[in-house]
Design a protein around this motif. Structure first.
Motif, PDB file in Angstrom:
ATOM      1  N   UNK A  95       6.337  20.207  14.007  1.00  0.00           N
ATOM      2  CA  UNK A  95       5.815  20.182  12.654  1.00  0.00           C
ATOM      3  C   UNK A  95       4.401  19.636  12.572  1.00  0.00           C
ATOM      4  N   UNK A  96       3.976  19.269  11.368  1.00  0.00           N
ATOM      5  CA  UNK A  96       2.606  18.817  11.115  1.00  0.00           C
ATOM      6  C   UNK A  96       2.264  17.606  11.964  1.00  0.00           C
ATOM      7  N   UNK A  97       1.137  17.667  12.658  1.00  0.00           N
ATOM      8  CA  UNK A  97       0.701  16.583  13.533  1.00  0.00           C
ATOM      9  C   UNK A  97      -0.002  15.519  12.709  1.00  0.00           C
ATOM     10  N   UNK A  98       0.506  14.272  12.796  1.00  0.00           N
ATOM     11  CA  UNK A  98      -0.103  13.152  12.070  1.00  0.00           C
ATOM     12  C   UNK A  98      -0.978  12.297  12.978  1.00  0.00           C
ATOM     13  N   UNK A  99      -0.798  12.383  14.274  1.00  0.00           N
ATOM     14  CA  UNK A  99      -1.600  11.588  15.204  1.00  0.00           C
ATOM     15  C   UNK A  99      -1.099  11.732  16.616  1.00  0.00           C
ATOM     16  N   UNK A 100      -1.952  11.374  17.584  1.00  0.00           N
ATOM     17  CA  UNK A 100      -1.595  11.442  19.003  1.00  0.00           C
ATOM     18  C   UNK A 100      -2.034  10.170  19.699  1.00  0.00           C
ATOM     19  N   UNK A 101      -1.129   9.559  20.445  1.00  0.00           N
ATOM     20  CA  UNK A 101      -1.443   8.376  21.251  1.00  0.00           C
ATOM     21  C   UNK A 101      -1.386   8.749  22.728  1.00  0.00           C
ATOM     22  N   UNK A 102      -2.519   8.682  23.402  1.00  0.00           N
ATOM     23  CA  UNK A 102      -2.548   8.875  24.849  1.00  0.00           C
ATOM     24  C   UNK A 102      -2.321   7.533  25.520  1.00  0.00           C
ATOM     25  N   UNK A 103      -1.344   7.481  26.442  1.00  0.00           N
ATOM     26  CA  UNK A 103      -0.938   6.217  27.049  1.00  0.00           C
ATOM     27  C   UNK A 103      -1.850   5.835  28.204  1.00  0.00           C
ATOM     28  N   UNK A 104      -2.159   4.560  28.282  1.00  0.00           N
ATOM     29  CA  UNK A 104      -2.918   4.040  29.417  1.00  0.00           C
ATOM     30  C   UNK A 104      -2.068   4.163  30.674  1.00  0.00           C
TER      31      UNK A 104
END
Length: 740
Positions: A434-443
């Protein structure tokens, strides 16, 4: 980690704006069974055991551990993983179906040891632990071998339940009879526990359920109370097909009970059984509703399109009979107090309040899952730790339902380990795509045991979001481990750090009273913690009455010198906010008592070690001084005291300016009428026997010298045993033992 405070603006009433429904079972990524249930004002709790160790072709149960879940809304569940593991607790064998109760903030579990060899009893300050033996009296078990009483004629002595009545009285019940040799058994037992010592009042009493139909009593005994009536429920025998959960009622918790009907049949849907060869349940009331938890075979049967999880040996499609799953549905009463037979559903109960995204949640918090696995890191004496392991190269996600974001969320924070580059978490609404609210790329932390905090911005998350998805993306499976997550935004209250006990930092040079360690903060992260205690029970209460530091579990005793911290065990620590007047060298003096030579502690400033201090002595009644030279930076800092060698008491620490400085306590023994007694002055000491009779008086420079003089005094040979020496000026006392 503790939770952030909630200040959301919308949908705070139960059910307000909520339309989503839960999905059964509560967990789809491991095999669980034999649930028990309890509730307090805040949460509904479930404990289960686990079929995870069983291989695919298993023809028997392999059950070694207890798992725990909790929910505030009956849809989104936090899975704490293994909270108690027989494989890592000495003296315990298998752990099968167990019972749980919560009362005045303390959790209690009764569990069968070895599948029928007795009943253990443990307690904890939180559902995740740490769990400690609650039996008391030096016993390993409440019932059975090494227990306070025997199994009282019950053949298998298992499936215990625990019930705490409105007045706080505790009852433990267990079964069951052997369905083959005694098919008409009513062989259940119930015992009343009398007080904090947990000693049974007499032996158990056999529970009778009158007017039984052909379905006889077998196992899964359980007691609950509704509107003043006691309900005794249980699993029936196998004579008439699959067992059912039946019940009787009574106006007396000890019975006798009269059979009333069936609470739960063999769970089946659309004519297809999702149970099998046994049945088990737990019942609790929560926020005006009643719920029953039970096990079935939904996952192993692939019911309703569920992913069939491989068995412990990795083989697909495991034996359904020994790979169970746990579900929950609402239970309803008729006007006469009888219970309507529970309708088993795919959806589970309705969500009763909205989910607050601005708390800090263990990673396995969700209403549904796909393509994930988990890992429990159980250490005896510690709170449970459970981490999420996504199969990120496939479709892998958690769903959270009925989420109230208030005005708007601005950020997402996740504590995670990553053993690969480009692992990320997408925050989406409506569905996994569904609609993308945000993306966190992991260290990339290099492995799955080193964690880092990751932050990312989010947008479009406001008001009530019916379905929120955390979607895990990566090139390879099982290269990330997620420990906890939470959102920031309109509802966020910033974490509050720890603070000095008196509101003011301890001054150095000066004295620090060990019982007055910092007050813990609120929020999340290590900066809010001010102590670590291996055992949640405050043993100091036994020697001083009411706990000096409520709800910490730190063992604080009241002795002649005042409050002291005792029962010190390796790994425990206390922190103190200090204000060092000048940078430089200081001498630390600590007042300690012990009867061994292997105790020790370390000191650190802002996590930098400054001293290692051995502790030895020959009496718990005689406080002596140990010292160490330390170098301190100026200004306000956090001083940590860490136990590295078990078993000693500590009263206080004093810091004097300079290396190898004099102990300030030796410079001032006492003050009376403006007379100051210096290091070379003397004070009057009186000696009393244990009847309170004064047997001698003399002078000495300090109490340590007084003890030495009394031991060498020929008059001491006329007094057998322990004497009390008291300084007339400052009231300091010490015990000293003499022998003829």
């Amino acid at each position: 980690m503790k939770l952030l405070k909630k200040v959301t603006m919308f949908g705070l009433l139960a059910g307000f704006g909520v339309s989503a429904l839960a999905d059964n079972p509560i967990s789809t990524y491991h095999y669980l069974a034999d649930p028990g249930a309890a509730a307090d004002d805040d949460y509904f709790y479930i404990i289960t055991d686990s079929d995870d160790p069983a291989p695919a072709n298993s023809n028997g149960y392999k059950i070694y551990a207890l798992y725990a879940f909790r929910s505030r809304d009956m849809q989104n569940w936090t899975d704490y993983g293994i909270i108690y593991d027989a494989r890592k607790v000495s003296g315990i064998n298998d752990i099968w179906a167990s019972g749980i109760a919560v009362h005045n903030g303390t959790f209690y579990i009764v569990f069968p040891d070895g599948g029928g060899g007795g009943i253990g009893y443990i307690k904890a300050p939180a559902i995740e632990g740490p769990w400690t033996n609650a039996v008391g009296q030096g016993k390993d078990k409440l019932v059975g071998g090494r227990g306070i009483i025997g199994c009282d004629g019950v053949s298998w002595c298992f499936d215990p339940g625990i019930f705490i009545d409105d007045d706080g009285t505790t009852y433990v019940t267990w079964g069951g009879g052997e369905s083959t040799s005694r098919p008409n058994t009513d062989n259940f037992d119930i015992v009343k526990l009398n007080d904090a010592k947990n000693a049974p009042v007499g032996n158990g009493s056999h529970v009778k359920v009158n007017n039984l139909p052909t379905r006889k009593m077998l196992e899964a005994s359980y007691i609950h109370k509704h509107k003043g009536t006691y309900y005794f429920s249980y699993s029936t025998g196998w004579q008439q097909g699959a067992p059912t959960i039946d019940y009787g009622t009574s106006n007396n918790v000890m019975g006798p009970y009269t059979w009333k009907g069936t609470i739960l049949g063999d769970p089946s849907m659309n004519g297809r059984s999702i149970n099998g060869n046994n049945n088990h349940h737990g019942i609790a009331e929560f926020k005006g509703h009643s719920y029953v938890v039970y096990h079935d075979r939904r996952i192993a049967k692939g019911h309703n399109g569920l992913e069939i999880i491989p068995a412990d040996d990795g083989q697909p499609k495991p034996n359904e009979g020994y790979h169970r799953s746990v579900s929950v549905d609402e239970m309803f009463y008729n006007a006469d107090g009888t219970i309507q037979t529970v309708k088993v559903t795919d959806e589970g109960p309705a969500q009763i309040e909205n989910f607050d995204p601005y708390d800090w949640y263990p990673a396995l918090t969700s209403s549904k899952q796909k393509g994930i696995r988990s890992r429990s890191n159980f250490v005896q004496g510690k709170a449970a730790e459970h981490v999420l392991l996504p199969l990120s190269s496939k479709e892998s996600w958690l769903r959270v339902s009925g989420v109230d974001f208030g005005t708007a969320a601005t950020g997402f924070t996740v504590e995670a380990a990553s053993a690969a580059d480009n692992n990320k978490i997408e925050i989406r609404t409506g569905s996994a795509t569904g609609t993308l609210a945000g993306t966190c790329t992991l260290k990339n932390t290099g492995n799955k045991n080193t964690y880092a905090e990751n932050k990312c911005e989010v947008e479009g998350l406001k008001g009530i979001v019916k379905q929120l998805f955390l979607v895990f993306k990566g090139d390879r499976d099982s290269t990330m481990a997620i420990k906890a997550w939470g959102f920031e935004g309109s509802g966020t209250t910033p974490p509050e750090p720890q603070k000095p006990f008196s509101g003011k930092a301890w001054e150095i040079p000066g004295k620090i009273e060990m019982e007055d360690f910092d007050i813990p903060g609120s929020g999340r992260g290590s900066e809010i913690k001010s102590y670590s205690e291996n055992d949640s029970e405050d043993h100091g209460i036994e020697n001083g009455g009411k706990s000096y530091r409520e709800d910490t579990g730190v063992d604080i005793y009241k002795k002649a010198t005042g409050y002291v911290v005792g029962y010190n065990q390796s790994g425990e620590w206390l922190e103190y906010t200090v204000n060092v007047k000048e940078a430089g060298d200081y001498t630390m003096f600590a007042s300690v008592a012990t009867d061994n030579s292997t105790a020790s502690f370390t000191l650190s400033i802002d996590d930098k070690s400054i001293a290692e201090v051995p502790v030895s002595g020959d009496s718990w009644d005689d406080f002596v001084k140990v010292k160490a030279n330390v170098t301190l930076p100026a200004g306000e800092h956090v001083l940590r005291f860490t136990v590295t060698g078990d078993w000693f008491d500590i009263d206080y620490m004093t810091f004097a300016k300079g290396k190898d400085a004099k102990d300030p306590d030796d410079e001032t023994i006492g003050i009376k009428g403006f007379r100051v007694l210096g290091a070379d002055a003397v004070a009057n000491f009186d000696v009393f026997d244990l009847t309170g009779k004064k047997v001698s008086s003399f002078t000495a420079r300090n109490i340590h010298e007084a003890k030495k003089l009394w031991r060498e005094n020929p008059q001491s040979r006329n007094v057998q045993g322990v004497c009390i020496i008291r300084n007339r000026y400052n009231g300091a006392v010490a015990r000293v033992r003499t022998t003829r």
